[in-house]
Scaffold this motif. Structure first.
Motif, PDB file in Angstrom:
ATOM      1  N   CYS A 103      -6.787  58.054  -8.530  1.00  0.00           N
ATOM      2  CA  CYS A 103      -7.522  58.497  -9.716  1.00  0.00           C
ATOM      3  C   CYS A 103      -8.886  57.827  -9.635  1.00  0.00           C
ATOM      4  O   CYS A 103      -8.960  56.639  -9.305  1.00  0.00           O
ATOM      5  CB  CYS A 103      -6.854  58.009 -11.000  1.00  0.00           C
ATOM      6  N   CYS A 134     -11.168  67.565 -11.029  1.00  0.00           N
ATOM      7  CA  CYS A 134     -10.014  67.837 -11.907  1.00  0.00           C
ATOM      8  C   CYS A 134      -9.544  69.285 -11.736  1.00  0.00           C
ATOM      9  O   CYS A 134      -8.342  69.556 -11.735  1.00  0.00           O
ATOM     10  CB  CYS A 134     -10.364  67.576 -13.365  1.00  0.00           C
ATOM     11  N   GLU A 192      -7.148  63.549 -10.719  1.00  0.00           N
ATOM     12  CA  GLU A 192      -7.440  62.875 -11.976  1.00  0.00           C
ATOM     13  C   GLU A 192      -8.741  62.111 -11.801  1.00  0.00           C
ATOM     14  O   GLU A 192      -8.813  61.164 -11.000  1.00  0.00           O
ATOM     15  CB  GLU A 192      -6.309  61.924 -12.359  1.00  0.00           C
TER      16      GLU A 192
END
Ligand SMILES: NC(=O)c1ccc[n+]([C@@H]2O[C@H](COP(=O)([O-])OP(=O)(O)OC[C@H]3O[C@@H](n4cnc5c(N)ncnc54)[C@H](O)[C@@H]3O)[C@@H](O)[C@H]2O)c1
Length: 248
Positions: free
Chosen positions: A31, A50, A55
């Motif tokens: 992420c 995204c 993420e």
């Protein structure tokens, strides 16, 4: 998926090397918080990542400002729970010959590179110390080793980042945190003038033994390595991914 389950902050990631690193980290399962002075561009890259299922968040942040760095790190912690990896990549140049360099040119460059890297380090390290795990990757430059005409401010800041890397690596080793630095060379907006202006183009290219500029995507895997478990026993190192420019 070398970074699955890890969360990272990459500063200066709206374009250039930082954006390539953010994309590579996401591909490896991390992420990523994309922190950049250019908030709109940071958010656009995060949205694109995204949309591809990653993420990511884009955060507007001037790394030279401690309040903005604190808010940026708080936002990353809130979104991801913690920060495993920090890439201190944000950078600027303000070229001038020494005898013409203004105080503001010196101050701006040292503020972004030196104080900015320090600000981000200080903001993420307490969480890493608590969890006994962390990866810090600083970005230095051939300029910090060889010097560059018209870049005294930048060369001094990048040499300073090497010292910061070594001290932090020694201090943080006992907490399971590694600290390394990369000296890249790549075709980005930062290097556009020296790659394209006929006054500089050949002179700079002649300094690169591999005879060409890398794309930022060629540099990103080196960042993935330092961020990954594969580099768990590597700390306090400076790795040049610069086509051989600084080989001895
Ligand atoms: N490109 C090269 O060949 C090369 C060589 C040696 C070192 N570097 C270093 O690599 C890093 C990335 O360089 P690049 O070539 O991708 O540059 P770039 O100019 O393409 O991108 C730099 C990014 O940093 C952001 N930024 C600038 N000031 C900031 C601030 N105060 N706070 C947050 N973000 C800020 C910019 O908005 C931009 O998105 C820099 O630290 C640079 O000094 C690059």
């Amino acid at each position: 998926m070398q970074l699955r389950g890890r969360s990272a902050i990459v500063t200066g990631a709206a374009q250039g090397i930082g954006a390539a690193v953010a994309r590579a980290f996401v591909r490896e399962g991390a992420c990523v918080a994309i922190a950049d002075l250019d908030q709109a561009r940071a958010q656009a890259l995060a949205s694109a990542l995204c949309n591809d299922g990653a993420e990511a968040i884009g955060i507007g942040c001037d790394v030279a400002r401690r309040d903005q760095v604190a808010a940026m790190v708080a936002a990353a912690n809130e979104r991801f729970g913690h920060v495993d990896i920090l890439v201190n990549n944000a950078g600027i140049t303000r070229p001038a010959m020494l005898h013409k360099m203004s105080e503001s040119q010196w101050d701006e460059v040292t503020a972004v590179h030196l104080k900015g890297s320090f600000n981000c380090l200080q903001a993420v390290v307490p969480g890493m110390m608590e969890r006994h795990r962390g990866r810090i990757i600083n970005v230095t430059s051939a300029a910090g080793v060889l010097g560059t005409i018209g870049q005294l401010n930048y060369s001094a800041a990048k040499a300073g980042i090497v010292g910061m890397t070594l001290s932090a690596a020694r201090e943080l080793a006992r907490y399971g945190i590694t600290v390394n630095a990369i000296a890249p060379g790549a075709a980005t907006p930062m290097t556009e003038t020296i790659r394209t202006d006929p006054r500089f183009r050949d002179r700079y290219l002649d300094r690169i033994p591999l005879g060409r500029w890398a794309e930022p995507e060629e540099i990103a895997p080196v960042f993935v390595f330092f961020a990954s478990d594969a580099a768990g026993y590597v700390t306090g190192q400076v790795l040049a991914a610069d086509g051989g420019m600084t080989m001895r």
